[in-house]
Enzyme design. Sequence first.
Site, PDB file in Angstrom:
ATOM      1  N   ARG A   1      -4.026   4.170   4.314  1.00 11.38           N
ATOM      2  CA  ARG A   1      -3.062   4.855   5.187  1.00 11.38           C
ATOM      3  C   ARG A   1      -3.531   6.270   5.510  1.00 11.38           C
ATOM      4  NH1 ARG A   1       2.069   4.450   1.755  1.00 11.38           N
ATOM      5  NH2 ARG A   1       2.948   6.076   3.041  1.00 11.38           N
TER       6      ARG A   1
ATOM      7  N   ARG B   1       7.257   1.466  -5.563  1.00 13.55           N
ATOM      8  CA  ARG B   1       7.086   0.948  -4.201  1.00 13.55           C
ATOM      9  C   ARG B   1       5.812   0.140  -4.114  1.00 13.55           C
ATOM     10  NH1 ARG B   1       8.103   4.786   0.761  1.00 13.55           N
ATOM     11  NH2 ARG B   1       6.419   3.406   1.352  1.00 13.55           N
TER      12      ARG B   1
ATOM     13  N   ARG C   1       1.883  11.199  18.803  1.00 11.09           N
ATOM     14  CA  ARG C   1       0.896  10.631  17.903  1.00 11.09           C
ATOM     15  C   ARG C   1      -0.502  10.640  18.509  1.00 11.09           C
ATOM     16  NH1 ARG C   1       3.033   8.134  13.422  1.00 11.09           N
ATOM     17  NH2 ARG C   1       5.150   7.432  13.723  1.00 11.09           N
TER      18      ARG C   1
ATOM     19  N   ARG D   1       4.977   7.218  -7.331  1.00  7.16           N
ATOM     20  CA  ARG D   1       6.318   7.296  -6.778  1.00  7.16           C
ATOM     21  C   ARG D   1       7.168   6.107  -7.196  1.00  7.16           C
ATOM     22  NH1 ARG D   1       7.082   8.805  -0.544  1.00  7.16           N
ATOM     23  NH2 ARG D   1       6.077   6.799  -0.240  1.00  7.16           N
TER      24      ARG D   1
ATOM     25  N   LYS E   1       6.233  16.482   4.150  1.00  8.51           N
ATOM     26  CA  LYS E   1       6.695  16.890   5.480  1.00  8.51           C
ATOM     27  C   LYS E   1       8.204  16.647   5.646  1.00  8.51           C
ATOM     28  CE  LYS E   1       4.929  14.325   8.561  1.00  8.51           C
ATOM     29  NZ  LYS E   1       5.378  13.533   9.706  1.00  8.51           N
TER      30      LYS E   1
END
Length: 216
Positions: free
Chosen positions: A171, A160, A88, A127, A13
């Site tokens: 998540r 990370r 949200r 990542r 996004k």
Amino acid sequence: MRLVLLGPPGAGKGTQAARLVERFDIPQISTGDILRDHVQDGTRLGIKARSYMDRGEYVPDALVVQMVMGRLGEPDAEKGFILDGFPRTVPQAEALERALADVDRPLSCVLQYDIPDDMAVRRLSNRWTCPTCKRTYNLEFKPPAREGVCDFDDTPLERRSDDDELTVRRRLAVYREQTAPLQRFYSARGLLCVIDAQSKEDVVTERTLAVLADCS
Ligand SMILES: [Zn+2]
């Protein structure tokens, strides 16, 4: 072009938002930044917000919407805006809808970037980040030219720590639970455009532009 962007972590996004900013010359607006600026500058709204934050409470939707509307009234947002990370919740979406109706600037479209959880996990858990320049790499989709080091400054890349698979899945679950009512809200208003974000970034951008050509 007045847009809200939705999408789970790993859907790309942020990349798409940056491209839309450039293409349409409209600002990307983060409520986190607006709130921080108001609090730092000690504005009337900032002082009010601070009183909630100091008590460990959420800043009320009405107050956040007031700040957002102030930002949307600035000259660079005249041609439009991209809201990312807000609303949200459905109450926030309702408050935003009322405020935008008051100034006769309703949303053009809500873009929802969608990918299956498995792909989000693959993207996010591969990542790696450069601690020096903060560029991110992905071993599967966007690997560095030389293994393990940044293309730009040769710094060894770091993984990370919040990107291990279990954390990512949690998540994603939280995201889906929070966003489902919002999707229904915008879908009922004919504003929701779902974009398949499984493909390469350029392809996803093409899809986005095709959708926007229809809904502006
Ligand atoms: Zn670097």
